[in-house]
Design a protein around this motif. Structure first.
Motif, short mmCIF file in Angstrom:
data_model
loop_
_atom_site.label_atom_id
_atom_site.label_comp_id
_atom_site.label_asym_id
_atom_site.label_seq_id
_atom_site.Cartn_x
_atom_site.Cartn_y
_atom_site.Cartn_z
N PHE A 53 0.84 -1.19 0.00
CA PHE A 53 0.00 0.00 0.00
C PHE A 53 0.87 1.24 0.00
O PHE A 53 1.85 1.33 0.74
N SER A 54 0.52 2.21 -0.81
CA SER A 54 1.22 3.49 -0.76
C SER A 54 0.18 4.52 -1.18
O SER A 54 -0.92 4.16 -1.57
N CYS A 55 0.51 5.82 -1.08
CA CYS A 55 -0.54 6.74 -1.43
C CYS A 55 -0.05 7.92 -2.24
O CYS A 55 1.14 8.24 -2.25
N LEU A 56 -0.99 8.52 -2.94
CA LEU A 56 -0.70 9.65 -3.82
C LEU A 56 -1.73 10.70 -3.45
O LEU A 56 -2.93 10.41 -3.40
N ARG A 57 -1.26 11.92 -3.15
CA ARG A 57 -2.22 12.98 -2.81
C ARG A 57 -2.21 14.05 -3.88
O ARG A 57 -1.17 14.41 -4.40
N THR A 58 -3.38 14.54 -4.20
CA THR A 58 -3.50 15.55 -5.24
C THR A 58 -4.68 16.45 -4.89
O THR A 58 -5.48 16.12 -4.01
N ALA A 59 -4.77 17.61 -5.55
CA ALA A 59 -5.88 18.53 -5.24
C ALA A 59 -7.20 17.85 -5.60
O ALA A 59 -7.28 17.05 -6.53
N LEU A 60 -8.25 18.18 -4.84
CA LEU A 60 -9.58 17.60 -5.07
C LEU A 60 -10.12 18.11 -6.40
O LEU A 60 -10.23 19.30 -6.63
N PRO A 61 -10.46 17.18 -7.35
CA PRO A 61 -10.99 17.66 -8.64
C PRO A 61 -12.41 18.23 -8.48
O PRO A 61 -13.12 17.85 -7.54
N PRO A 62 -12.82 19.15 -9.39
CA PRO A 62 -14.10 19.84 -9.23
C PRO A 62 -15.31 18.91 -9.12
O PRO A 62 -16.26 19.21 -8.41
N GLN A 63 -15.26 17.72 -9.80
CA GLN A 63 -16.48 16.89 -9.76
C GLN A 63 -16.74 16.31 -8.36
O GLN A 63 -17.80 15.77 -8.10
N LEU A 64 -15.74 16.43 -7.46
CA LEU A 64 -15.94 15.84 -6.13
C LEU A 64 -16.34 16.89 -5.10
O LEU A 64 -16.12 16.72 -3.90
N GLY A 65 -16.90 17.98 -5.57
CA GLY A 65 -17.47 18.94 -4.62
C GLY A 65 -16.61 20.17 -4.45
O GLY A 65 -15.41 20.16 -4.75
N PRO A 66 -17.23 21.24 -3.97
CA PRO A 66 -16.54 22.52 -3.82
C PRO A 66 -15.64 22.51 -2.60
O PRO A 66 -15.64 21.56 -1.82
#
Length: 574
Positions: A53-66
């Motif tokens: 398991f590892s993770c990748l973080r990125t900015a929340l895209p617009p389709q997932l809410g304001p």
């Protein structure tokens, strides 16, 4: 208030050596404790033996809410090694989005197909990644990628992933030995595609807490940490959790999500839970849960579907590797379906009705299964009519601990790894578990699965207007007494009742309550006259009787059903 983090679990699946671990490494920014293969033999051979398991973080895209926030992709790197398919099935149950990694120089391989099957059972969305494009000569690279893309689109046409995105990358140009300075190709495009495919997975904090633990280790002065993914419910600091396999309950002392301390975690989250005074060697992987919420079962009733790529019939009494929850055990199956009268009835999902009668099946019925004799009887038209739902009784070789209504997969993992064949046979839902060790006595008699029995004999002669003598229905040694009172039908249309035995050779007397029809009487009298004359001619009696038998014997039909788990073996007629 901290910016919200939405966690989406992405399964990285594919054939061995397709470059899954390298891809997860190229994508990820934070490795969790189980990441990138802790097994020394795996590091030496460059293959993954366990879920990493590892993770990748990125900015929340617009389709997932304001609003501000981060989208966290937890990458579940599943092993591609064939013998480790058990691990993949364990991992697939926690996956929201799947990345199927294909070696662009090889295309679909045996395990890629198995991963696709698992994805269809356990996952809603998929992205195909064509890896190792650096191995294609630059001049022909683009056309080779297009050709493989078309091929993959064709393969996925009849699956639920038809039309899914296909991205070409080189996760580790130059292969495992290449210097780290080589930049991967296509990764930023892949991240954009993953963001576009991300959705708000349905998460529900209510219900019992259940977590799939995939790694357990101790930290000096802190305690034992169990890392895993929460399958259902939620957990808070100070909660009691049970390790059902060991019948041990522990209190949650602290929790972390990717190295950040938290006080609460819910379904879908990947979390490390710290408890005290627990030896990590006792639990490498398994389940932890709300105390007393899981059951340990010896047998189960499941609803099921055959996996279309599995070659061969699924037969009653056969043994399969059964994956339930996070365990894989050997189990024997018995298939059954609705009684023919209920073939087209709508079936309630995820419920098993013990009030109904069910028909025993020698095998799972599918378009390619040859309908067994019992099913031919229910099917005059010649075309096999398939029931809307079929079930199986699974009897495990050793008890398994699992949640109710969990996913069940049956496979033949002992098939040769190198054989080009799908080893996953069926998948289903566990509807009813049997916790009692003596379930064959306490539980199975409630299960009304029956076998339809059909015996045929012949009328030998008439006794009077209301009775005849029959033969060839029973063997000489049969106790005819147990059949007394059962209804029979003559081929000439009369209904009769078995009245008792007649002599010592298995013959029997039939009472005809409404009397014999005149035509029947004539037919039978003529036959027996012929028979008695037979001795005077050149023909032997046997020849004569077989001749007039073939001319037009009157047959006797006895139909009854017997419940498979009825200890008294009663014969029942409707």
């Amino acid at each position: 208030m901290a910016a919200r983090v939405l966690n989406v679990n992405v399964g990285v699946l594919g054939h061995i050596d397709s470059g899954k671990t390298a891809l997860a490494r190229a994508l990820s920014t934070t490795g969790s404790t189980a990441a990138f293969d802790r097994a020394p033999q795996s590091r030496a051979r460059g293959i993954t033996l366990d879920l990493g398991f590892s993770c990748l973080r990125t900015a929340l895209p617009p389709q997932l809410g304001p609003g501000p926030g981060e989208l966290q992709f937890t990458l579940v790197d599943c092993p591609g090694h064939a013998s480790l398919i058990r691990t993949i099935i364990g991992g697939a149950q926690i996956i929201d989005l799947m990345m199927l990694v294909i070696d662009v120089t090889k295309g679909m391989q045996t395990q890629s197909a198995e991963c696709l099957v698992i994805g269809q059972i356990a996952c809603q969305k998929m992205v195909v990644v064509l890896n190792k494009i650096d191995l294609l000569p630059e001049g022909k690279r683009q056309s080779a990628i297009e050709k493989m893309t078309k091929k993959m689109q064709k393969t996925l046409e009849n699956t639920k992933f038809s039309g899914c995105p296909i991205v070409a990358v080189a996760a580790k140009p130059g292969g495992p030995e290449a210097p780290e300075s080589e930049n991967p190709l296509g990764i930023s495009e892949l991240i954009e595609v993953l963001k576009s495919q991300a959705y708000l997975p349905s998460r529900d904090p209510s219900g019992h807490f259940l977590m799939a633990v995939d790694h357990c280790f101790s930290i000096k002065g802190q305690g034992t940490v169990m890392t895993g993914t929460i399958l259902s419910g939620s957990v808070s600091l100070g909660d009691n959790v049970e390790i059902p396999a060991l019948k041990v309950t522990k209190r949650v002392k602290s929790m972390q999500m990717f190295h950040t301390p938290v006080t609460y975690a819910m379904q879908g989250d990947r979390v490390g839970v710290c408890v005290t005074q627990f030896d990590p060697k006792l639990l490498e992987r398994g389940l932890i849960c709300t105390p007393d919420s899981l059951h340990t079962i010896h047998a189960a009733i499941i609803s099921l579907k055959k996996i279309q790529y599995f070659r061969g019939a699924l037969q009653t009494k056969a043994k399969f590797h059964i994956t339930v929850g996070h365990e894989t055990v050997m189990g024997r199956v018995m298939f059954f379906g609705p009684a023919p009268a209920n073939f087209n009835e709508e079936i309630q999902e995820n419920v098993f009705d013990f009030e109904k009668d069910y028909l025993y099946q020698e095998e799972y019925l599918s378009k390619d299964s040859v309908s067994s004799e019992e099913n031919k009887e229910n099917d005059q038209a010649g075309e096999v009519q398939l029931p809307k739902q079929q079930w199986a009784l699974l009897e495990f070789e050793k008890p398994v601990t699992c949640p109710k209504l969990c996913l069940v997969i049956g496979s033949k993992l002992d098939t040769d790894i190198h054989a080009n064949t799908c080893r996953l046979a069926f998948h289903g839902v566990l509807l009813q578990g049997m916790e009692d060790k003596n379930y064959t006595e306490t539980f199975l008699p409630k299960l009304k699965v029956y076998k339809q029995k059909h015996k045929e004999g012949q009328v030998e002669r008439v006794m009077d207007d209301y009775s005849v003598i029959g033969r060839s229905l029973f063997k000489k040694e049969t106790n005819i007494q147990i059949f007394v009172g059962l209804k029979v039908k003559l081929s000439t249309g009369e209904d009769g009742i078995i009245d008792g035995g007649f002599g010592q050779s298995g013959k029997f007397k039939i009472r005809i309550p409404d009397g014999l029809k005149p035509d029947t009487k004539m037919l039978l009298t003529a036959a027996s006259k012929k028979k008695s004359k037979g001795g005077k001619g050149d023909m032997t009696k046997e020849d004569e009787s077989s001749k007039n038998d073939s001319a037009q014997p009157v047959t006797i039909s006895l139909i009854f059903k017997r419940y498979v788990f009825d200890t008294q073996k009663k014969m029942i007629q409707s």
